[in-house]
Design a protein around this motif. Structure first.
Motif, short mmCIF file in Angstrom:
data_model
loop_
_atom_site.label_atom_id
_atom_site.label_comp_id
_atom_site.label_asym_id
_atom_site.label_seq_id
_atom_site.Cartn_x
_atom_site.Cartn_y
_atom_site.Cartn_z
N LYS A 53 -34.48 73.97 32.43
CA LYS A 53 -34.05 73.17 33.65
C LYS A 53 -33.51 71.54 33.09
N LEU A 54 -32.32 71.13 33.37
CA LEU A 54 -31.91 70.09 32.91
C LEU A 54 -32.81 68.78 33.35
N ASN A 55 -33.04 67.69 32.36
CA ASN A 55 -33.47 66.63 32.60
C ASN A 55 -32.43 65.58 32.80
N VAL A 56 -32.02 65.34 34.01
CA VAL A 56 -31.11 64.37 34.27
C VAL A 56 -31.24 63.07 34.72
N GLY A 57 -30.45 62.12 34.44
CA GLY A 57 -30.47 60.60 35.02
C GLY A 57 -29.64 60.66 36.19
N VAL A 58 -29.84 60.07 37.40
CA VAL A 58 -28.87 59.76 38.46
C VAL A 58 -28.70 58.10 38.50
N VAL A 59 -27.31 57.84 38.45
CA VAL A 59 -27.00 56.53 38.72
C VAL A 59 -26.12 56.28 39.95
N GLY A 60 -26.79 55.59 40.77
CA GLY A 60 -26.55 55.19 42.32
C GLY A 60 -26.84 56.03 43.37
N LEU A 61 -26.99 55.72 44.58
CA LEU A 61 -27.38 56.48 45.66
C LEU A 61 -26.61 56.38 46.86
N SER A 62 -25.58 55.47 46.68
CA SER A 62 -24.96 55.08 47.77
C SER A 62 -23.92 56.26 48.08
N HIS A 63 -23.68 57.27 47.51
CA HIS A 63 -23.05 58.40 48.00
C HIS A 63 -23.74 59.38 48.36
N ASP A 64 -23.40 59.88 49.87
CA ASP A 64 -24.14 60.74 50.54
C ASP A 64 -24.43 62.05 49.97
N HIS A 65 -23.44 62.43 49.02
CA HIS A 65 -23.40 63.78 48.19
C HIS A 65 -24.84 63.70 47.43
N ALA A 66 -25.47 62.37 46.97
CA ALA A 66 -26.77 62.32 46.44
C ALA A 66 -27.85 63.13 46.90
N HIS A 67 -27.72 63.49 48.27
CA HIS A 67 -28.67 64.36 48.78
C HIS A 67 -28.78 65.66 48.46
N VAL A 68 -27.37 66.15 47.87
CA VAL A 68 -27.43 67.42 47.26
C VAL A 68 -28.53 67.56 46.29
N ILE A 69 -28.15 66.72 45.10
CA ILE A 69 -29.10 66.84 43.81
C ILE A 69 -30.64 66.43 44.29
N MET A 70 -30.83 65.81 45.18
CA MET A 70 -32.08 65.71 45.66
C MET A 70 -32.66 66.89 46.39
N ASN A 71 -31.99 67.67 47.01
CA ASN A 71 -32.55 69.03 47.58
C ASN A 71 -32.51 69.83 46.37
N GLN A 72 -31.89 69.82 45.19
CA GLN A 72 -31.87 70.55 44.34
C GLN A 72 -33.26 70.31 43.28
N TYR A 73 -33.48 68.96 43.43
CA TYR A 73 -34.90 68.67 42.91
C TYR A 73 -36.00 69.22 43.61
N LYS A 74 -36.05 68.86 44.84
CA LYS A 74 -37.25 69.35 45.65
C LYS A 74 -37.34 70.83 45.49
N SER A 75 -36.38 71.52 45.38
CA SER A 75 -36.21 73.02 45.20
C SER A 75 -36.73 73.74 43.86
#
Length: 359
Positions: A26-48
């Motif tokens: 699994k990748l260890n990623v950093g996320v920059v910014g949360l203002s783009h609503d597409h950020a919910h996609v990576i968050m759901n990938q994190y949750k799963s």
């Protein structure tokens, strides 16, 4: 009995090894910014459990707290800026979910540290920004990739395969419709709207938000060839909602032997992302992610879709970081997306001047 017991032990060991290996991959990623609503996609990938988010840079405390609560994120992974984040962590890659105009700053921070970046579409708001990114990319030998929802559509992938196998003959015309009722109308967050409807931070309205999809897949299908010329018209149909940007755009791409038509809008009665390709021998229509139709002068049929190699942005990013992807004509590739930025810049110029812009 003993043989069965040994077999079960071997199976358990294999399963443990397999699960452990998968987890380690699994990748260890950093996320920059949360203002783009597409950020919910990576968050759901994190949750799963598909990715490890080891750090998030977000200066807005209110926005940070909303995501922190919604996805049960630990306080320890949050930082107020990308520079602070990178001073304390070394992610495999950084994914940007901020304003398009801020993508360059993400690359400027990551490139000297040898960290590759994946941004949400499009790459940049101006050609100047994209060119600065290229200098940093080449100097520090990192990858800069762009994520589009439509990249992972099996129907689009199969169109590309069928065109290259000669199923419909040489391409003569491509038509892409991308849009919806409007970002306000469909309920985008206030944080997203703050820059999505800003002519500088987003680089335009519908012409940028949805025009980039068509420019991306057409450049891909044309094997990285830029159009000879670009023409465009834009409308501001709802100035009371979108006072500073266009909300409807039509872009015409001229190739030596083909034409591309991109219809991008925040004024449609429903959401649509489809793609039509006319060849000299036949026609292909990706009506949505899972529906592909083929027609010629004898038959009309719905095609069964083949499995895709990369199901989403994480699978592709992982392969890219491992050096498994060499094709510079991929939908996410920097080369294709540099041309996308040039197409959008020409389209905006054409819409403003009323003249065709040659590339």
């Amino acid at each position: 009995m003993e043989k069965n017991f040994i077999a079960r032990i071997v199976l358990i060991v294999v399963l443990i090894f397999t699960v452990g290996f998968a987890y380690s991959q699994k990748l260890n990623v950093g996320v920059v910014g949360l203002s783009h609503d597409h950020a919910h996609v990576i968050m759901n990938q994190y949750k799963s459990g598909e990715v490890n988010i080891i750090a998030i840079a977000e200066p807005d405390n209110g926005l940070k707290e909303r995501y922190k609560k919604a996805y049960n994120l630990p306080e320890s992974i949050f930082y107020s800026s990308i520079n602070e984040m990178l001073a304390h962590t070394k992610p495999d890659a950084v994914l940007a979910y901020n304003a398009i105009s801020d993508h360059l700053a993400v690359v400027e921070a990551c490139a000297p540290k040898g960290i590759s970046v994946m941004v949400e579409k499009p790459l940049a708001t101006t050609v100047e920004q994209a060119e600065k990114m290229k200098v940093l990319k080449d100097k520090h030998k990192i990858q800069i990739l762009v994520n589009y929802e439509t990249t992972w559509y099996p129907s689009n992938q199969q169109i590309y395969s069928l065109v290259n196998s000669g199923t419909v003959g040489e391409v003569r015309k491509m038509i892409v419709h991308d849009g919806h009722q409007g970002p306000v109308e469909i309920g985008c967050s206030k944080d997203f709207l703050a820059w999505l409807t800003d002519p500088v931070k987003n680089g335009g309205g519908a012409i940028t938000d949805f025009g980039c999809y068509g420019a991306n897949i057409m450049t891909w299908l044309m094997k990285g060839e830029a159009p000879v010329a670009v023409s465009a018209i834009t409308h501001q149909i709802k100035p009371e909602i979108y006072p500073n940007v266009d909300d409807d755009a039509t872009i015409l791409l001229e190739y030596p032997n083909a034409t591309g038509i991109i219809e991008a809008s925040w004024n449609w009665p429903f959401s649509i992302k489809d793609w039509e390709v006319f060849g000299v021998k036949g026609y292909l229509h990706a009506k949505d992610a899972q529906t592909l139709e083929h027609r010629d002068n004898k038959v009309s049929e719905k095609l069964s879709l083949q499995p895709v190699i990369y199901k989403d942005n994480l699978a592709y990013l992982s392969a890219a970081l491992k050096g498994e992807i060499k094709d510079e004509n991929d939908l996410s590739s920097f080369n294709v997306n540099m041309i996308v930025v040039k197409i959008l810049a020409a389209a905006k110029e054409s819409a403003k001047t009323g003249k065709k812009v040659k590339l």
